[in-house]
Design an enzyme around this catalytic site. Structure first.
Site, PDB file in Angstrom:
ATOM      1  N   CYS A  71      38.881 -15.213  33.243  1.00  0.00           N
ATOM      2  CA  CYS A  71      38.705 -14.514  32.086  1.00  0.00           C
ATOM      3  C   CYS A  71      38.941 -13.537  31.284  1.00  0.00           C
ATOM      4  O   CYS A  71      39.268 -14.167  30.289  1.00  0.00           O
ATOM      5  CB  CYS A  71      37.392 -14.783  31.774  1.00  0.00           C
ATOM      6  SG  CYS A  71      36.569 -13.498  33.534  1.00  0.00           S
ATOM      7  N   HIS A  81      33.145 -10.305  26.957  1.00  0.00           N
ATOM      8  CA  HIS A  81      34.115  -9.415  27.335  1.00  0.00           C
ATOM      9  C   HIS A  81      34.614  -8.749  25.740  1.00  0.00           C
ATOM     10  O   HIS A  81      35.307  -9.691  25.220  1.00  0.00           O
ATOM     11  CB  HIS A  81      35.249 -10.177  28.089  1.00  0.00           C
ATOM     12  CG  HIS A  81      34.753 -10.375  29.494  1.00  0.00           C
ATOM     13  ND1 HIS A  81      33.336 -10.289  30.064  1.00  0.00           N
ATOM     14  CD2 HIS A  81      34.966 -10.719  30.829  1.00  0.00           C
ATOM     15  CE1 HIS A  81      33.451 -10.900  31.239  1.00  0.00           C
ATOM     16  NE2 HIS A  81      34.493 -11.251  31.732  1.00  0.00           N
TER      17      HIS A  81
END
Length: 344
Positions: A131, A243
């Site tokens: 990711c 994130h």
């Protein structure tokens, strides 16, 4: 043309997001099978606004006749069942780390290296990158094309959903425990995550890096350019979804910030929100539920020749996992690769 799709790991955070994304993007499905372990069989999971699906036992599922398998069950499970599905003629798009660095398995972010999909047929498996790598390379791609990147220094601020539902539960329970003066011991993380930052994601390696940091380096080189040097520090932070990354890039050729901003604005999958004022940037909570990779705080790095720095934010469950996997499936359809394989 409609496809039979299997979602493996359908009861997990990423699996649920894959089902939601398939429905939202109206992927042409004839049939969707939601698969998980035997203990989850019989449960129901949502398929967006299209209704619910009953979970089937992965161990007993026959992949013959299934066109696409979207896998997110954990690396050890993918190691067993992804090859089984691939051998049955199902094109596997795997979200786990198990196949990423195998040389005959393409590691794909469609906006960056979609042409690598042409090489999937040998194993019938395509790997979805980590990711944190996905969002970074989406932002780096237009800059690399313009001025060629030599080196990247990145610090990540990764949400607890990267550790699954259990990580999100631990943050919630520890936060509640603080307010009621209770004790809550860490189980998913090595130290308490509530009101804390932990510079440790995945296992430590011999050189002192963690495996998450290693992934960012080797995956960036496999996806974008084998000559790019990458050093990462990956940190778990008390955020549920999204994130963030502070990225410092050194180029071989000059690239001023205005040209870089223009390139990023034109790049697929990128949204630039960069106003030099209070709140003129995107944070993790604002990225939750969104598809884009957001770039903010773009500026010159005066410490190196031809240097730029920027802040990069994305929803790790969507672009960092589910959306990227579905986009790979869409690219296979658009490039005629599934149709050609099935006809053959």
């Amino acid at each position: 043309m409609a496809f039979r799709v299997a979602v493996v790991g359908a009861t997990g955070a990423v699996g649920r997001e894959i089902l939601k994304t398939l429905a939202e993007r109206d992927f042409p499905v004839k049939e969707v099978a939601a698969l998980a372990s035997g203990r989850s069989a019989g449960q129901e999971v949502s398929f967006g606004e299209k209704g619910t699906l009953k979970v089937q036992n992965l161990d007993k599922f026959d992949f013959r006749g299934t066109d696409i398998g979207l896998f997110s069950p954990g690396a050890s499970v993918s190691a067993v069942h992804a090859p089984r599905a691939a051998q049955a003629g199902c094109v596997v798009i795997d979200n786990t780390s198990h196949f990423r660095m195998e040389p005959d398995v393409p590691l794909v972010v469609p906006e960056v290296n979609g042409h690598h999909l042409q090489r999937f047929a040998k194993r019938n498996i395509i790997a979805n990158p980590n990711c944190s790598t996905i969002q970074m390379v989406v932002a780096l791609k237009p800059l690399h094309d313009a001025a060629r990147i030599r080196r990247v220094v990145v610090a990540t601020y990764q949400s607890v959903s990267g550790a699954g539902k259990e990580g999100m539960d631990e943050l919630f329970n520890q936060t509640r425990a603080v307010y009621v003066n209770d004790q809550s011991q860490p189980e998913q993380f090595t130290k308490p995550i509530a009101f804390n930052c932990i510079p440790h994601i995945d296992k430590f390696m011999d050189d002192g890096s963690t495996k998450e940091e290693w992934k960012m380096a080797v995956e960036t080189r496999k996806i974008l350019d084998p000559d790019i040097a990458v050093v990462a520090t990956c940190v778990r932070v008390p955020v549920f979804i999204g994130h963030a990354e502070a990225v410092h890039v050194e180029f071989e050729n000059p690239l001023d910030e205005e040209r870089a901003r223009d390139l990023l604005r034109e790049a697929p999958g990128v949204l630039v929100v960069d106003r030099r004022e209070d709140g003129g940037y995107v944070t993790q909570t604002e990225s939750a539920g969104e598809d884009a990779v957001y770039v903010s705080r773009l500026r010159r790095d005066p410490t190196v020749p031809n240097g730029l720095a920027f802040w990069c934010v994305s929803d790790n469950l969507r672009k960092g996992a589910a959306l990227n996997a579905v986009q790979i499936a869409e690219a296979l359809v658009e490039q005629g690769l599934i149709q050609a394989k099935r006809a053959a």
